[in-house]
Design an enzyme around this catalytic site. Structure first.
Site, mmCIF file in Angstrom:
data_model
loop_
_atom_site.group_PDB
_atom_site.id
_atom_site.type_symbol
_atom_site.label_atom_id
_atom_site.label_comp_id
_atom_site.label_asym_id
_atom_site.label_seq_id
_atom_site.Cartn_x
_atom_site.Cartn_y
_atom_site.Cartn_z
ATOM 1 N N ASP A 180 25.960 0.779 12.272
ATOM 2 C CA ASP A 180 26.198 -0.515 11.607
ATOM 3 C C ASP A 180 25.672 -0.550 10.171
ATOM 4 O OD1 ASP A 180 23.601 -0.443 12.598
ATOM 5 O OD2 ASP A 180 23.594 -2.474 13.399
ATOM 6 N N SER A 191 25.859 1.224 17.169
ATOM 7 C CA SER A 191 24.615 1.067 16.400
ATOM 8 C C SER A 191 23.388 1.560 17.144
ATOM 9 C CB SER A 191 24.472 -0.390 16.002
ATOM 10 O OG SER A 191 25.642 -0.774 15.336
ATOM 11 N N ARG A 198 32.137 -6.560 19.871
ATOM 12 C CA ARG A 198 33.245 -7.181 19.150
ATOM 13 C C ARG A 198 34.385 -6.194 18.968
ATOM 14 N NH1 ARG A 198 32.176 -9.674 13.748
ATOM 15 N NH2 ARG A 198 31.319 -7.620 13.351
HETATM 16 C C1 GLC Z 1 18.484 0.182 16.163
HETATM 17 C C2 GLC Z 1 19.410 1.377 16.246
HETATM 18 C C3 GLC Z 1 20.076 1.651 14.912
HETATM 19 C C4 GLC Z 1 20.743 0.388 14.403
HETATM 20 C C5 GLC Z 1 19.723 -0.754 14.349
HETATM 21 C C6 GLC Z 1 20.341 -2.059 13.867
HETATM 22 O O1 GLC Z 1 17.430 0.490 15.327
HETATM 23 O O2 GLC Z 1 18.697 2.514 16.682
HETATM 24 O O3 GLC Z 1 21.018 2.686 15.008
HETATM 25 O O4 GLC Z 1 21.274 0.610 13.129
HETATM 26 O O5 GLC Z 1 19.183 -0.951 15.643
HETATM 27 O O6 GLC Z 1 21.366 -2.488 14.697
#
Ligand code: GLC
Length: 452
Positions: A198, A144, A80
């Site tokens: 995130d 993320s 996004r």
């Molecule tokens: C995975 C990633 C992490 C992220 C999570 C949720 O665990 O390693 O960094 O926060 O997914 O998206």
């Protein structure tokens, strides 16, 4: 001779076995909390631990940050691009946003192709929303995945999760890779001022308007959390006297001290990252459907379910033929004859008896119940780490489709939290922090821009 129809004893015995296999006793949950403390402490000091406890170099916002910022959000099957306005009074508004599906071949191709894809999406967003190319926009990148940061605007990817495998990114600074791709695409109007997970975005977005929020959680494709820690409690930063706080990205999806079943091990072995993210593989939306499918195929092969549909195994043979969203539909079927489950199965070409449908619903309940229980226990662990006697009021900002959309998931979490903490659980509330990662990223960009 092979028995073609199982006795009810066999069917009941098998489902009771499954129920026990996926059940979590109070002892299991309390042991997990202790193990969480142990690994949190190990991760904060840089010792051996399955929790990475990654410093974010960001603290909570004050609520007075203002301005307009761009934000990118990459962490799953969709990318996004957003433009967010902060009013300086705790309100963040998404002015424009575009979502792009990340093709599997891009997720699993080369790093350069992945970042080029991001740059093309950004370019089309800027054009569509008539951004002027002759000025500079501050941008925050919500990325993320586990990243080792030494400052707010750069960080090195430790390893991919959630099915991404793009080459030549691990061990590299992802902000540099983004800047290189922007340059290749002649996009000169963007300055990347912040990089965030995130979870951090979710916590920051909620705490922008609510000071009682010290924990951000994602329960979606993946699962993870971040919380606010004192610098003095982070020995690996080597600043024992620093008076401030910093948000820590725990990467709890990698927590490994949890009892798992033979089905979890099979799922793990067949994944792109065997041995890693064992907790995430038991809890999050990317895996629950697949885990249930594996158990279901075993049950069909043992001839304890769908006996009247001889080719049922074929229908569930392939990965992806039972999704987490299907489980939610199955668990949400409250009709007397379980009609929704019936039509779901018929669409797959499977005929079922009422007993079959009841068992399928039970099976989904075992697996989602364990996921919700593990999620709630992890939340209890982090909150009691911050406030052992639960003297304060805590708000948890949570985002992700599993939490938002899975039938009954948050109710199941609540009952485990009550079981663990008794009346003190009343001090904990959770709120859906919608769009947290996008809005939060913009707030982090504002904080970073103000501290330059
Ligand atoms: C995975 C990633 C992490 C992220 C999570 C949720 O665990 O390693 O960094 O926060 O997914 O998206």
């Amino acid at each position: 001779m092979m028995r073609l129809t199982p006795s009810y004893e066999t069917r009941d015995a098998f489902f009771s076995y499954l129920e026990e296999l996926f059940a979590l006793s109070s002892d299991d949950l309390f042991a997990m909390i202790k193990d969480f403390y142990w690994d949190m402490s190990g991760g904060l000091s840089g010792g051996p631990s399955s929790l990475k406890m990654l410093p974010s170099f960001v603290d909570k916002p004050k609520g007075a940050e203002e301005g307009s910022f761009l934000a990118l959000d990459l962490g799953g099957t969709h990318f996004r691009v957003l433009a967010v306005a902060l009013d300086g009074k705790g309100k963040a508004t998404v002015r424009h946003s575009s979502q792009f599906k990340v093709p599997r071949k891009v997720m699993q191709g080369t790093g350069a192709a992945l970042f080029d894809f991001l740059a093309v999406c950004i370019d089309s967003f800027l054009t569509k929303n008539r951004f002027q190319r002759n000025r500079t926009y501050d941008l925050a990148f919500t990325f993320s995945f586990p990243v080792r940061q030494t400052r707010v605007d750069s960080g090195v990817l430790i390893g991919w999760t959630k099915g991404f495998t793009a080459t030549d990114v691990q061990g590299k600074d992802v902000v540099c890779l983004l800047n290189d791709a922007l340059r290749r695409k002649h996009i000169d109007c963007i300055r990347v001022t912040a990089l965030a997970n995130d979870t951090v975005g979710t916590l920051v977005a909620r705490s922008y308007k609510d000071p009682t929020c010290n924990l951000g959680v994602i329960l979606g494709t993946g699962t993870n959390a971040c919380y606010r820690e004192k610098w003095s409690n982070i020995p690996k930063l080597k600043r024992p006297k620093h008076p401030g706080h910093m948000i820590i990205n725990m990467e709890w999806g990698d927590f490994s001290r949890v009892r798992s079943s033979c089905y979890d091990s099979e799922l793990d072995a067949a994944s792109v990252n065997p041995g890693a993210m064992r907790f995430e593989k038991m809890v999050s939306g990317m895996y629950l459907g697949e885990l249930t499918r594996r158990v279901l195929v075993d049950a069909i092969k043992r001839r304890v379910i769908f006996i009247i549909s001889p080719d049922a195994v074929q229908r569930f043979k392939r990965k992806g033929t039972l999704k987490t969203a299907d489980m939610s539909l199955i668990e949400g079927d409250d009709t007397a004859d379980l009609d929704h489950i019936d039509s779901f199965l018929k669409q797959k070409g499977i005929l079922s008896t009422f007993d079959d449908r009841t068992l399928l619903k039970r099976l989904c309940g075992f697996i989602s119940g364990r996921a919700a229980g593990l999620g709630a226990t992890a939340i209890a662990a982090v909150i009691t780490w911050m406030d052992p006697d639960l003297k304060k009021v805590h708000t948890v900002g949570i985002d992700g489709a599993l939490f938002e959309k899975y039938t009954g998931f948050s109710t199941k979490m609540r009952s485990v939290l009550d079981e663990l903490l008794g009346g003190k659980a009343d001090n904990i509330s959770w709120v859906h922090s919608k769009d947290g990662s996008g809005k939060g990223a913009a707030i982090i960009a504002a904080v970073a821009a103000a501290s330059e």
